[in-house]
Design an enzyme around this catalytic site. Structure first.
Site, PDB file in Angstrom:
ATOM      1  N   PRO A 376     -43.559  18.379  14.165  1.00  0.00           N
ATOM      2  CA  PRO A 376     -42.346  18.942  14.778  1.00  0.00           C
ATOM      3  C   PRO A 376     -42.695  19.912  15.900  1.00  0.00           C
ATOM      4  O   PRO A 376     -43.835  20.377  16.005  1.00  0.00           O
ATOM      5  CB  PRO A 376     -41.669  19.668  13.601  1.00  0.00           C
ATOM      6  N   GLY A 380     -47.789  24.347  16.772  1.00  0.00           N
ATOM      7  CA  GLY A 380     -49.091  24.722  17.314  1.00  0.00           C
ATOM      8  C   GLY A 380     -49.974  23.574  17.723  1.00  0.00           C
ATOM      9  O   GLY A 380     -51.198  23.710  17.745  1.00  0.00           O
ATOM     10  N   LYS A 381     -49.387  22.435  18.099  1.00  0.00           N
ATOM     11  CA  LYS A 381     -50.207  21.277  18.484  1.00  0.00           C
ATOM     12  C   LYS A 381     -50.955  21.548  19.789  1.00  0.00           C
ATOM     13  O   LYS A 381     -52.164  21.320  19.883  1.00  0.00           O
ATOM     14  CB  LYS A 381     -49.301  20.037  18.647  1.00  0.00           C
ATOM     15  N   SER A 698     -34.350   5.960   3.088  1.00  0.00           N
ATOM     16  CA  SER A 698     -34.840   6.797   1.996  1.00  0.00           C
ATOM     17  C   SER A 698     -33.723   7.460   1.196  1.00  0.00           C
ATOM     18  O   SER A 698     -33.998   8.129   0.206  1.00  0.00           O
ATOM     19  CB  SER A 698     -35.781   7.876   2.544  1.00  0.00           C
ATOM     20  N   LYS A 741     -39.957  16.989   3.424  1.00  0.00           N
ATOM     21  CA  LYS A 741     -38.830  16.919   2.491  1.00  0.00           C
ATOM     22  C   LYS A 741     -39.001  17.890   1.321  1.00  0.00           C
ATOM     23  O   LYS A 741     -38.043  18.570   0.921  1.00  0.00           O
ATOM     24  CB  LYS A 741     -38.689  15.487   1.987  1.00  0.00           C
TER      25      LYS A 741
END
Length: 816
Positions: A376, A380-381, A698, A741
């Protein structure tokens, strides 16, 4: 061998009558000729060097001085036989003979008549042949065709001279006064420098009219060649004259500018470019191309439009780091220390990065995979890539690919375009100044494609270690080695990435942070950073632990940290204002006064239901910004057995609802549902927050639980949340986004989480500490789900009431 075309030929023509009276014997010695065909009445000097040919000449001189001149088909044949000679030759008389010191002889021969070779005897010391004299076939009278051909030949010969053909004036004078068609044809053909095959074709023809026609055709072909040759010479001469004129004028211009002290800029710039090319140590093909273009630039006018384009190309070529590279620091302890300083948590990601550095330490130039960090926003990517570059002592360049839809952005524009420039990859290398930077390709999942090409396809070569050592940018026109570059990519989702491109990358998933991780990161990194940026110190501001938890829970709802950092920045700015207004002493932010800095809470935490309800089940959803819980409501009402679905459900979720309904209908007796209820009642399924689209498989078991609860009047346990895909037979299939989740369930204070059995392995990625008081139940079929989620049957049925209101979210839940 040279053809005599002067007084000797005239003398031969004057003695024509005498020649015709000569009697040619039926057997003659043969002199094979190379690269020449001799016609009757021609006088030609010949050099004879072959032994058999010399003996043939001696024999002719000893008998009657007559010899047969026959041309060879193969010029390289040293010992020609009958098959190597043309069938028609020329009977000739040897007029003079001179022996040379080197053993050769020089003879002067005069052609007498055409002779057909009947046979050749090659058994003796020289070639000897039986011949028959060919009689010329003359027209009965001077026809118009012959007259026209004679005039055409004479005119063509004059035209050939005008086009540059070297024919002596004496020969032209003879041609102008010669009326015999056969001799005119022979004389003209002898002066055209024809190929042996063409010249022999003239000799073979006994009919004077046909012979003259053949010579006329050859003359026309020769004139065409001469015309083209003259045009080429004229153009070349014009180019040379223009170049000499320009050179002369430029020299004058240089002299004038030198006197005025101006105009040396381009010369100095070219000298600088030459020095830069030598210093850059380019590969040989690139250096050759650069020097070639530099010579072209040197010849151009300084004010020409192409000069500026070529100058820009030279600047980029000489500025690229062809041989400049930084030295890697492969100390693993330092790399681990840097990663821990910059990032809290993310242990799996750090381990993978340290493994890659360890491989680089053991192997000088590994062809490792391209790492793709998926998660998301705000986790910190990008900063991870910056930390890796800092740990390696490499230059870091970030390229944002979001919205890029032109292939030229990757491969560069061709120099034919106005405003052409290199692609972003070459620009990044140039910006880094070294040929081994770390390039972060940000937002690779948001690359577009249109009529200008597909940038994702261009990235296939860039991100392939087997191909990028010879990456060719359209602007440069030469290859550049990208194999030393470390490429990393980031993405929020993988679905939109081209499959071939996704296959070239190793995907590392970064899920959202837990509440404890956010609090620790805020304490270690965010608060000190914002305090420094807003000009305050730790003496001016203290944020309590409870206040920080309140900010996380009540003012942010995200998987990452960006909103949390913005809220902390707001607190720091208000503190900075108070200090600037003269407030003395430090300011403490606590749970009681946090609303004074940030206002009323923005987020009402999604919590579990207050009590067990019939027809309301709690599901778990996953979105690009993290996980969330989802309430699914089912209501039974009088009707005809219809299934009504509302809440902006996508096609996949609608199909899951229909599958759950069919399963419940097929297991009515087992689930304690009256079969007539399916025909007497309608079932309405609604998922609140209807303005937000929802899709995915799902929610299947949650839909089935809500349906069975409504139809069987059994309440659903309020503290149970579930996720999983359902089949028509009631089996539970695995889903994705497990970590996101379960983190959402933990935020909602859920105590029991139902997951598919096949997702048990995904819990390895989930931190253990926050889930000490949470029970995980892994199921294979719906019977296990109903056993955990549904309570005892309620009689009479209890109507479902409205659920608590909640604030709408910025992003749409999408069960995956």
């Amino acid at each position: 061998m040279a053809i005599v075309k002067d007084a000797e030929f005239t003398e031969a023509l004057e003695t024509t009558e005498t020649d015709q009276q000569l009697q040619i014997p039926s057997e003659l010695p043969v002199l094979p000729l190379r690269d020449i065909v001799i016609y009757p009445f021609m006088i030609v000097p010949l050099f004879v060097s072959r032994e058999k040919s010399i003996r043939a000449v001696d024999e002719a001189l000893a008998e009657n001085r007559m010899i047969l001149l026959a041309s060879q088909k193969d010029l390289d044949k040293e010992e020609p036989t009958a098959e190597d000679l043309y069938s028609v030759g020329t009977a000739a008389v040897i007029m003079r003979m001179l022996k040379l010191p080197d053993g050769r002889i020089r003879i002067l021969v005069q052609g007498l008549a055409r002779a057909h070779i009947e046979s050749v005897d090659a058994t003796g010391e020289y070639l000897r042949s039986r011949v028959s004299v060919m009689q010329e076939v003359l027209p009965p009278e001077r026809s118009l065709e012959v007259e026209a051909l004679v005039r055409n030949v004479r005119g063509s010969m004059e035209k050939a001279i005008n086009l540059g053909k070297n024919i002596s004036p004496e020969v032209m004078a003879i041609i102008a006064n010669l009326d015999d068609a056969g001799r005119l044809a022979d004389l003209s053909a002898s002066n055209l420098e024809l190929k042996v095959e063409d010249a022999q074709s003239v000799l073979d023809i006994a009919d004077t009219t046909a012979r003259l026609r053949r010579v006329n055709d050859l003359l026309n072909k020769e004139i065409e060649v001469l015309t083209v040759q003259q045009e080429i010479n004229t153009q070349a001469r014009a180019d040379i004259d223009r170049s000499q004129r320009e050179f002369y004028l430029r020299q004058q211009l240089k002299a004038i500018q030198s006197e005025l002290g101006e105009g040396n800029e381009l010369a100095e710039e070219i000298a600088q470019f030459r020095e830069k090319i030598e210093a850059s140590k380019m590969p040989k093909p690139a250096e050759d191309e650069a020097l070639r273009q530099l010579k072209k630039l040197e010849r151009m006018h300084p004010d020409a439009a192409e000069t500026a384009t070529l100058r820009n190309w030279m600047e980029i070529m000489t500025d690229l780091p062809w041989s400049r590279s930084s030295v890697d620091n492969l100390e693993l302890q330092k790399a681990e220390r840097v990663l821990n300083e910059d990032h809290y948590g993310l242990e799996k990601v750090k381990d993978r990065i340290l493994e890659a550095l360890a491989v680089r330490k053991l192997k000088e130039k590994p062809k490792g995979p391209i790492l793709c960090l998926v998660g998301p926003p705000g986790v910190g990517k990008t900063s991870l890539g910056r930390s890796i570059a800092r740990a390696l002592d490499r230059k870091f360049v970030r390229l944002s690919l979001g919205g890029v839809h032109d292939e030229a952005e990757i491969r560069g524009h061709r120099r034919t375009y106005v405003g052409a420039m290199p692609g972003r990859i070459i620009q990044a290398v140039q910006q880094a100044g070294t040929n081994n930077p770390l390039i972060m390709l940000d937002e690779i999942d948001k690359v577009g494609a249109d009529f200008r090409g597909d940038p994702s396809s261009a990235l296939l070569e860039v991100l392939d270690p087997e191909q990028n050592n010879s990456f060719r940018d359209n602007y440069l026109g030469v290859t550049f080695d990208l194999s030393n570059v470390i490429f990393m990519t980031t993405a929020n989702v993988l679905d939109t990435i081209q499959p071939a491109l996704r296959d070239r990358m190793e995907v590392i998933r970064i899920a959202g942070y837990t509440e404890e991780e956010k609090r620790e990161i805020a304490t270690r990194h965010l608060i000190p950073k914002q305090m420094e940026e807003n000009g305050i110190t730790s003496r001016d501001l203290h944020v309590s632990r409870t206040a920080l938890i309140a900010i996380i829970q009540q003012y942010t709802q995200e998987a990452g940290l960006r909103q949390l950092e913005r809220e902390i920045s707001r607190v720091c700015r208000k503190v900075a204002r108070k200090i600037a207004e003269g407030h003395k002493g430090g300011i403490r932010v606590s749970l009681k006064n946090v609303h004074e800095f940030l206002g009323a809470p923005k987020v009402i935490p999604e919590e579990i239901l207050k009590k067990d309800q019939i027809g309301v089940a709690t599901g778990l959803a996953w979105t690009a910004v993290g996980g969330d819980i989802l309430f699914i409501e089912a209501l039974r009402m009088k009707g005809k057995g219809n299934l009504v679905l509302t809440g902006q459900l996508g096609d996949v979720m609608r199909e899951s609802a229909q599958a759950a309904y069919s399963y419940a209908k097929s297991r009515a007796k087992e689930l304690d549902i009256a079969e007539e209820d399916f025909s007497n009642y309608d079932l309405h399924i609604h998922i609140p927050e209807g303005a937000i689209p929802k899709d995915g498989p799902s929610a299947g078991i949650t839909l089935a639980t809500a349906m069975v609860s409504a139809l069987s009047t059994r309440p659903v346990r309020k503290d149970v949340a579930m996720t999983g895909e359902i089949t028509l037979r009631g089996n539970v299939l695995p889903i994705g986004g497990v970590k996101e989740k379960v983190l959402a369930a933990r935020r909602a204070r859920v105590t029991t989480i139902i997951l598919p059995q096949q997702n048990r392995r995904d819990l390895d990625e989930v931190p253990k500490e926050p889930f000490k008081d949470v029970r995980f139940v892994f199921v294979d079929n719906m019977r296990q789900v109903f056993r955990e989620a549904l309570g005892e049957k309620v009689i009479p049925p209890v109507s479902t009431g409205p659920r608590p209101q909640r604030m709408p979210q910025a992003a749409s839940p999408r069960p995956a």
